[in-house]
Structures are given as structure tokens and as C-alpha cells.
Design a protein around this motif. Sequence first.
Motif, mmCIF file in Angstrom:
data_model
loop_
_atom_site.group_PDB
_atom_site.id
_atom_site.type_symbol
_atom_site.label_atom_id
_atom_site.label_comp_id
_atom_site.label_asym_id
_atom_site.label_seq_id
_atom_site.Cartn_x
_atom_site.Cartn_y
_atom_site.Cartn_z
ATOM 1 N N ASN A 54 -8.850 -15.155 -6.873
ATOM 2 C CA ASN A 54 -8.794 -16.568 -6.488
ATOM 3 C C ASN A 54 -7.957 -16.830 -5.247
ATOM 4 N N ALA A 55 -7.656 -15.799 -4.480
ATOM 5 C CA ALA A 55 -6.903 -15.966 -3.241
ATOM 6 C C ALA A 55 -7.021 -14.690 -2.433
ATOM 7 N N GLY A 56 -6.807 -14.826 -1.124
ATOM 8 C CA GLY A 56 -6.812 -13.661 -0.260
ATOM 9 C C GLY A 56 -5.389 -13.205 0.046
ATOM 10 N N TRP A 57 -5.279 -12.036 0.673
ATOM 11 C CA TRP A 57 -3.982 -11.499 1.068
ATOM 12 C C TRP A 57 -3.361 -12.331 2.180
ATOM 13 N N ASP A 58 -2.055 -12.515 2.114
ATOM 14 C CA ASP A 58 -1.288 -12.984 3.256
ATOM 15 C C ASP A 58 -0.912 -11.735 4.035
ATOM 16 N N THR A 59 -1.698 -11.416 5.036
ATOM 17 C CA THR A 59 -1.529 -10.151 5.747
ATOM 18 C C THR A 59 -0.282 -10.130 6.626
ATOM 19 N N VAL A 60 0.259 -11.299 6.934
ATOM 20 C CA VAL A 60 1.495 -11.357 7.720
ATOM 21 C C VAL A 60 2.682 -11.068 6.812
ATOM 22 N N ARG A 61 2.747 -11.752 5.702
ATOM 23 C CA ARG A 61 3.862 -11.577 4.770
ATOM 24 C C ARG A 61 3.894 -10.174 4.174
ATOM 25 N N HIS A 62 2.722 -9.621 3.887
ATOM 26 C CA HIS A 62 2.642 -8.322 3.215
ATOM 27 C C HIS A 62 2.264 -7.184 4.173
ATOM 28 N N GLU A 63 2.582 -7.352 5.436
ATOM 29 C CA GLU A 63 2.167 -6.368 6.447
ATOM 30 C C GLU A 63 2.626 -4.954 6.104
ATOM 31 N N ASN A 64 3.897 -4.767 5.821
ATOM 32 C CA ASN A 64 4.413 -3.418 5.581
ATOM 33 C C ASN A 64 3.808 -2.795 4.333
ATOM 34 N N LYS A 65 3.698 -3.602 3.279
ATOM 35 C CA LYS A 65 3.109 -3.102 2.035
ATOM 36 C C LYS A 65 1.665 -2.674 2.246
ATOM 37 N N LEU A 66 0.887 -3.530 2.881
ATOM 38 C CA LEU A 66 -0.526 -3.231 3.089
ATOM 39 C C LEU A 66 -0.724 -2.032 4.004
ATOM 40 N N LYS A 67 0.077 -1.939 5.028
ATOM 41 C CA LYS A 67 -0.082 -0.832 5.969
ATOM 42 C C LYS A 67 0.125 0.511 5.275
ATOM 43 N N GLY A 68 1.166 0.595 4.442
ATOM 44 C CA GLY A 68 1.424 1.845 3.739
ATOM 45 C C GLY A 68 0.304 2.208 2.781
ATOM 46 N N ILE A 69 -0.192 1.219 2.045
ATOM 47 C CA ILE A 69 -1.268 1.464 1.084
ATOM 48 C C ILE A 69 -2.550 1.859 1.797
ATOM 49 N N ILE A 70 -2.873 1.146 2.863
ATOM 50 C CA ILE A 70 -4.102 1.438 3.603
ATOM 51 C C ILE A 70 -4.047 2.822 4.228
ATOM 52 N N ASP A 71 -2.898 3.203 4.761
ATOM 53 C CA ASP A 71 -2.760 4.561 5.307
ATOM 54 C C ASP A 71 -3.019 5.603 4.227
ATOM 55 N N GLU A 72 -2.494 5.355 3.032
ATOM 56 C CA GLU A 72 -2.683 6.301 1.930
ATOM 57 C C GLU A 72 -4.153 6.404 1.542
ATOM 58 N N ILE A 73 -4.829 5.272 1.431
ATOM 59 C CA ILE A 73 -6.235 5.281 1.026
ATOM 60 C C ILE A 73 -7.104 5.927 2.107
ATOM 61 N N LYS A 74 -6.833 5.611 3.349
ATOM 62 C CA LYS A 74 -7.635 6.196 4.423
ATOM 63 C C LYS A 74 -7.438 7.706 4.515
ATOM 64 N N SER A 75 -6.266 8.190 4.105
ATOM 65 C CA SER A 75 -6.028 9.643 4.104
ATOM 66 C C SER A 75 -6.911 10.342 3.077
ATOM 67 N N MET A 76 -7.439 9.587 2.105
ATOM 68 C CA MET A 76 -8.373 10.129 1.117
ATOM 69 C C MET A 76 -9.808 10.150 1.645
ATOM 70 N N GLY A 77 -10.029 9.623 2.839
ATOM 71 C CA GLY A 77 -11.375 9.572 3.398
ATOM 72 C C GLY A 77 -12.178 8.391 2.909
ATOM 73 N N ILE A 78 -11.491 7.337 2.471
ATOM 74 C CA ILE A 78 -12.145 6.158 1.914
ATOM 75 C C ILE A 78 -12.032 5.000 2.900
ATOM 76 N N ARG A 79 -13.130 4.308 3.150
ATOM 77 C CA ARG A 79 -13.091 3.107 3.990
ATOM 78 C C ARG A 79 -12.348 1.995 3.254
ATOM 79 N N THR A 80 -11.531 1.256 3.989
ATOM 80 C CA THR A 80 -10.745 0.194 3.369
ATOM 81 C C THR A 80 -11.241 -1.186 3.787
ATOM 82 N N SER A 81 -11.141 -2.119 2.832
ATOM 83 C CA SER A 81 -11.440 -3.523 3.085
ATOM 84 C C SER A 81 -10.401 -4.344 2.338
#
Length: 237
Positions: A102-129
Motif C-alpha cells: 500500500n505504499a512505495g519506497w522512500d528512496t531518499v530516506r532509505h538510500e543507504n539501506k536500499l543500495k546495500g540490499i540491491i548490491d547484494e541481490i545483483k551480485s546473485m545475477g538477479i535483476r532488481t526492481s
Amino acid sequence: MTRLSVNINKVATLRNARGGDNPNVVKVAIDAERFGAEGITIHPRPDERHITTKDVYDLKEVVTTEFNIEGYPDERFLKILKDVRPDQATLVPDPPHVLTSNAGWDTVRHENKLKGIIDEIKSMGIRTSIFVEPGTSIIEGAAKVGTDRIELYTEMYATGFMQNQEVAISHYKEAAERAHDLGLGINAGHDLDLTNLSYLKQGLIHLDEVSIGHALFCDALYYGLENTIQLYLRELK
């Protein structure tokens, strides 16, 4: 060409209402692909109210189109991604107790958290959205955290569509254009149906994919699953 990913959560909800294995989630996924679906989406929540952890691993063995797994990126979700290696992981910000996203990410507030998670997922060879609401700062924040795509949360579009289509889509068009300029792929989902889908597709010319579950299975009660998938594909063309 905008791809149709069929979200099969509701099939699991119906099965779980009585226990047992009817309807069979794996069979529905196979049939949905056979009927023209270009992807399968699931959201394995921690309480397993619909898709279970077992379903995820069972579906891994049979899905031949794009496999998209949605979820809140906690340790459980990341382990599932590491084991299953879907084509796409869609990150949603909702906690376990909510009924639906029921809501989207606040990508500004959660920048550091999202960046770390996305880096981890992309290292698995998975496209992120990442699931986001339309807004210039949010879209620019999505690009900064390194995601491959955004998924536009379209509830506001669907709610406003019957009152004023042009107004309803305006923020989404602006967001999609900014995302495209920044090199992001564009997905969309939530409350899309046979009434509003075609107009969204026409307005968002760079739309890569839509994920639709609830409305599609409601329509399938009347039209049948094969016919319904074809109706949705027709709207996207």
C-alpha cells in the motif's frame, strides 16, 4: 512490447482457505504460461497467507518465462532469492502485517539501506526492481541506489481513472519519462484491470512490464483463465 506477468497469489489464497492442494498453484502457473502469460509473479509473505515457501521452490522447477519474486528484503527473503535465483526481485516496503502492498519506497530516506540490499541481490545475477510512487525525487533516488527497474505503484492512477483519465496518468507519465531518461526500466502494478490498462500502456510508452493478479483472477471467474489472459494481452497491444 509490454510483458504481462500474472501474479498467482490469489490462487494460493483460495487453496489455503480449505487446505489441501486445490487449486494447484504449480498447475495454474504452467497453464498461465501456456495461455500466453509472459511472466509469473509471487509474493511469499512470512505468514504464508497465500504463497508458501514450499510454493516458491516448487515453482522454480516449472516456470519457463520470467519468474518475479516480490517481498520485503529481510533475511528470509534474501535467502529465498539466493536459493531460487529468479529473473527479477521486486522489493516492497510493506511490513508483514499489511493486507496488501500500500505504499512505495522512500528512496531518499532509505538510500543507504536500499543500495546495500540491491548490491547484494545483483551480485546473485538477479535483476532488481523497487516499488515506488510517482515523484521526481523518488525516481532520482531509485537511480542513485542502483536498481535496474522501478515498479510504479498504480493504485492512485486506478482510483482517479474514472474521474479524469488525463489527470490520473499525468504524474505517472512524468515519472516514467524521468525514469527512462535515467536509464531505468519501468514496470507497473496494483489495481490495473481491463478498464484502465490500455490507457496506461498508451501513456507510458516505455513500459516494460505489468504485474496483475487480483483483477485478472476476478475476471477469470467469468471469462475463464485462458480467455482472460488473452484479453489482458490484447489491452497491452
